[in-house]
Design an enzyme around this catalytic site. Structure first.
Site, PDB file in Angstrom:
ATOM      1  N   ASP A 110      -4.895   2.042  -4.194  1.00 25.02           N
ATOM      2  CA  ASP A 110      -4.529   3.116  -5.171  1.00 25.02           C
ATOM      3  C   ASP A 110      -5.096   2.267  -6.528  1.00 25.02           C
ATOM      4  OD1 ASP A 110      -2.761   1.250  -5.077  1.00 25.02           O
ATOM      5  OD2 ASP A 110      -1.475   2.275  -6.422  1.00 25.02           O
ATOM      6  N   GLU A 170       0.619   0.341  -4.728  1.00 25.58           N
ATOM      7  CA  GLU A 170       1.011  -0.861  -5.698  1.00 25.58           C
ATOM      8  C   GLU A 170       0.997  -0.715  -7.067  1.00 25.58           C
ATOM      9  OE1 GLU A 170      -0.036  -4.501  -7.545  1.00 25.58           O
ATOM     10  OE2 GLU A 170      -1.021  -2.810  -7.712  1.00 25.58           O
TER      11      GLU A 170
END
Length: 402
Positions: A110, A170
Site C-alpha cells: 500500500d 502498513e
C-alpha cells in the site's frame, strides 16, 4: 546465529570476482542481468494506485508480484484481508534441513496516495531516477525482494529457508495485517525489511514508535461581543493543551510530541464551544510508553480553562524497532562491501512494520531496499543505479546467515 562470509569480492568489475563460490557468483551475475526486468516490473506496479484501503489496487499489485514468483517455481499464498486487499506469503526452501527457523523478507504494497494519483503523475525516469507514487516507499523494495527470492530459488546458496511477506495496510499502522505478521513471521531468526534505503544510502538499525492521539475540547458558546464572559472558549483551552503537550518533547530522551492538526469554533464572533486536534507522539523502545501516554491523557483531560473539558476520541500506534544486533548489521555491511558499496546505519523517527517484528523479539534490520528519497510526496524517487547492488547485498546476506 552464525554468519558465514562468502569468499572474495562480489563486485562484477573486480579482478578477484572468481574467488567467490560458484553459487554466489552465479546469483550475483544473474541479478546483474535483471536490471531491465526489475525496472519493467517496478514501472507496472507504480502505475497501479494502491493506496491503503484501495482493495482492487493492492490486489492488482499482489497479482503481478505473485505471477513473477510463481514463474520461478516459488510457492505463494494469497491471504485476503477484507477492506484492505491481499497479503502475499512466499517460501524458498533452504539447503540445511536442520536449520532452525527461517529468514524473513518483508514489504508493504500500500501507499499513502489517493486513487487517481498514478494517472496524474505516472511512472517516469529522468537522469537515472524513477518517479511515481510509491516508487521508493516501497514498491522498489518489493521488486528487489521478489528478484532476490527468485535468484535463490533458481540457484540456491541459502542454508535457511527464506520467506517473503507483503502486507497491504502498513501506511495506516497495519490495523489488519499486524495479526498476519505476528502469525507468519513467528519463528523467524532475523527480519530484513525492504523499506527504501535512506537518501544517504544508509540502512536503518533503529526506529521510533509512533502514536496518533485524536482528541476534542468542549467549551461553552457565547456572543463574543455582548456576553463573552458567559462563554468558555474551547479554542483557548486547546491552545493551552497544545503548549503543555509540546512541552513533553524531551521529557525523556527520544520523546517528541507534535500537535499537527487543529480545527474548531463556529464564527469569529462566537466563543468557541468545540475544538479538536491530532497529536503525534514518537518514542523509542527504551522509553516508558505507558507513563508518557498517561501524561498526555492527563493534559488532554484536565480543565485547562474553567468550564471546559477534553477527551480522547481515538488513539492508535506503531511499535518501535529496537536497535539491530551488531552481528546482523555487520553481516549486511560485509555483504554490501562484496557487492561494491559501503553502507552505514542510522536511527529514524519513522515507524515501520519492523517495529512489530522487533516487538516479537526477532532481530530486525530495515531500509534495505533501493535508495530513494522524499517518500509521501510528489518528489518521491528511486535511484535505479542502486537496484542491482542492493539486491546483491541482500542475496549475499541471506546466503551468509546461518
Amino acid at each position: 546465529m552464525s554468519f558465514v562470509q562468502p569468499p572474495g569480492p562480489a563486485s562484477l568489475a573486480s579482478a578477484d570476482a572468481g574467488a567467490l563460490s560458484p553459487t554466489a557468483q552465479t546469483v550475483l551475475d544473474w541479478l546483474a542481468a535483471q536490471q531491465p526486468a526489475m525496472t519493467a516490473l517496478l514501472a507496472q506496479i507504480v502505475n497501479i494506485d494502491s493506496g491503503s484501503g484501495h482493495e482492487d489496487g493492492t490486489r492488482a499489485v499482489a497479482a503481478l508480484l505473485r505471477a513473477r514468483l510463481e514463474s520461478a517455481g516459488i510457492a505463494v499464498q494469497t491471504l485476503p484481508e477484507p477492506g484492505w486487499g491481499d497479503c502475499l506469503l512466499a517460501r524458498v526452501p533452504g539447503s540445511d534441513a536442520a536449520a532452525r527457523g527461517h529468514l524473513q523478507l518483508m514489504g508493504h504494497m500500500d501507499t499513502v496516495f489517493p486513487l487517481g494519483t498514478a494517472a496524474q503523475r505516472p511512472w517516469r525516469v529522468e537522469d537515472g531516477k524513477a518517479y511515481g507514487p510509491g516508487v521508493a516507499d516501497m514498491k522498489s523494495g518489493l521488486v528487489m525482494n521478489v528478484f532476490v527470492a527468485e535468484a535463490l530459488a533458481r540457484f540456491g546458496g541459502n542454508a535457511s529457508p527464506v520467506h517473503l511477506l507483503f502486507t497491504c495496510d502498513e501506511e495506516v499502522g497495519s490495523p489488519a495485517c499486524r495479526h498476519v505478521i505476528r502469525q507468519h513471521v513467528q519463528g523467524a531468526r532475523a527480519v530484513l525489511n525492504a523499506e527504501p534505503g535512506r537518501i544517504s544510502g544508509n540502512v536503518v538499525n533503529e526506529r521510533k514508535g509512533s502514536y496518533r492521539i485524536d482528541f476534542e475540547v468542549h467549551g461553552v458558546a457565547a456572543h463574543a461581543g455582548i456576553n463573552p464572559a458567559q462563554g468558555a472558549s474551547a479554542i483557548d483551552a486547546l491552545a493551552r493543551k497544545i503548549l503543555a503537550l509540546h512541552a513533553l518533547t524531551g521529557c525523556e530522551l527520544g520523546i517528541t510530541v507534535n500537535v499537527g492538526f487543529v480545527q474548531g469554533g463556529m464564527a469569529s464572533n462566537v466563543v468557541a464551544p468545540l475544538a479538536s486536534a491530532h497529536a503525534d507522539l514518537r518514542y523509542t523502545a527504551e522509553n516508558d510508553l505507558q507513563a508518557v501516554l498517561a501524561r498526555i491523557q492527563a493534559i488532554i483531560e484536565e480543565e485547562s480553562l474553567p468550564r471546559t473539558r477534553g477527551r480522547i476520541i481515538e488513539s492508535r500506534g506503531a511499535l518501535p524497532m529496537a536497535r539491530t544486533p551488531d552481528d546482523i548489521l555487520e553481516c549486511y555491511q560485509r555483504s554490501a562491501a562484496l557487492a561494491g558499496f559501503a553502507v552505514e546505519a542510522e536511527s529514524t523517527g519513522g515507524a515501520a512494520d519492523s517495529g512489530i517484528t522487533s516487538d516479537m523479539g526477532i532481530p530486525s534490520l530495515c531500509a534495505l531496499g533501493p535508495v530513494g528519497g522524499y517518500p509521501h510526496s510528489e518528489r518521491e524517487f528511486c535511484d535505479l543505479s542502486t537496484f542491482v547492488p542492493r539486491a546483491q547485498a541482500l542475496a549475499l546476506t541471506l546466503m551468509a546467515l546461518r
